[in-house]
Design a protein around this motif. Sequence first.
Motif, PDB file in Angstrom:
ATOM      1  N   UNK A 136      -9.470   4.452   2.540  1.00 30.42           N
ATOM      2  CA  UNK A 136      -9.669   2.899   2.873  1.00 30.42           C
ATOM      3  C   UNK A 136     -10.355   2.140   2.673  1.00 30.42           C
ATOM      4  N   UNK A 137     -10.846   2.856   1.583  1.00 27.27           N
ATOM      5  CA  UNK A 137     -11.547   1.164   0.485  1.00 27.27           C
ATOM      6  C   UNK A 137     -10.670   0.187  -0.242  1.00 27.27           C
ATOM      7  N   UNK A 142      -4.607  -6.365  -0.549  1.00 20.36           N
ATOM      8  CA  UNK A 142      -5.149  -6.992   0.657  1.00 20.36           C
ATOM      9  C   UNK A 142      -4.983  -6.753   1.687  1.00 20.36           C
ATOM     10  N   UNK A 143      -4.268  -5.664   2.984  1.00 22.77           N
ATOM     11  CA  UNK A 143      -4.298  -4.951   3.828  1.00 22.77           C
ATOM     12  C   UNK A 143      -4.881  -4.056   4.335  1.00 22.77           C
ATOM     13  N   UNK A 144      -4.821  -3.588   5.605  1.00 12.39           N
ATOM     14  CA  UNK A 144      -5.561  -2.585   5.621  1.00 12.39           C
ATOM     15  C   UNK A 144      -4.820  -1.126   5.929  1.00 12.39           C
ATOM     16  N   UNK A 198       0.954   4.136   5.356  1.00 12.33           N
ATOM     17  CA  UNK A 198       0.597   4.458   3.967  1.00 12.33           C
ATOM     18  C   UNK A 198      -1.003   5.862   4.494  1.00 12.33           C
ATOM     19  N   UNK A 199      -1.118   5.991   5.154  1.00 10.17           N
ATOM     20  CA  UNK A 199      -2.200   6.938   5.525  1.00 10.17           C
ATOM     21  C   UNK A 199      -0.945   8.596   5.606  1.00 10.17           C
ATOM     22  N   UNK A 200      -0.162   8.675   5.665  1.00  8.98           N
ATOM     23  CA  UNK A 200       0.672   9.566   5.649  1.00  8.98           C
ATOM     24  C   UNK A 200       1.392   9.771   4.006  1.00  8.98           C
TER      25      UNK A 200
END
Length: 196
Positions: free
Chosen positions: A166-167, A174-176, A181-183
Amino acid sequence: MADAVSSRRSRLTPEREAELLEAVLDLLREVGYETLTMDAVAARTKSSKATLYRQWGSKPELVAHAMRCTKPMSLRDIDTGSLRGDFGMMVEHSDDAQMAKDTALIRGLAHAVHESPELHRALRDLLVEPEINGLQLMLRRAVDRGEIAPDRPALEYVPHMLIGAFIALPLIEDRPVDRAFLADFIDAVVFPALGA
C-alpha cells in the motif's frame, strides 16, 4: 472500562455517528491532521465539542475511529476454509475507491503519527492491531489445516508485505492500490513467500 465506553458511546445513533466520522475523514482530506481541530469538526457536523470529547475522548481517538469505520469487514470474520479463499474474500470485499481514499489518508497521517504518540497509539489500538490480529488468525488456521508449514519464515512478515504494498505502489507507480493489484500482489508475492 468497556461498560463506561459503551454507555458513553450509546448516546449517538449509528447513523449520526457514521455522519460525524465521515465528516472527520472529509476534513482530514481537506486540511490534514495537524490543522484538523475539534472546533472544525463540531462546526462541520453541527455538534458540540463536548459531545465529540464525550464520545471519543480526544482528537487522536476520533481520527482513529473515523479511519476504522471505512473498513467493510474485519479480517477476523473471514474464514472460508482455505487461505486462498480467505485472501480472495479479503480482496473481493475491498473497494477500489475506498482503498484510494484510505491510501491518501494514510500517507497524510504518516508524518502526524511520528509527531503524535497519542495518534500513533490510537491508530495501533483501533485500526492496525485488530487487522494484524485478524490476519494472524487467518494464517494460523492455514497452518493448522496444513496449507503452510509452521516454520515458514515469511509467516511473521505477511503484515509487513501487505502494508508495504500500500505504501510502495503509490510511491513507485504514482497510483493507488486497487483490487486487481492486490490480488496480483498476493498471488505473486505473498503465496510464494508462504509456500502456499
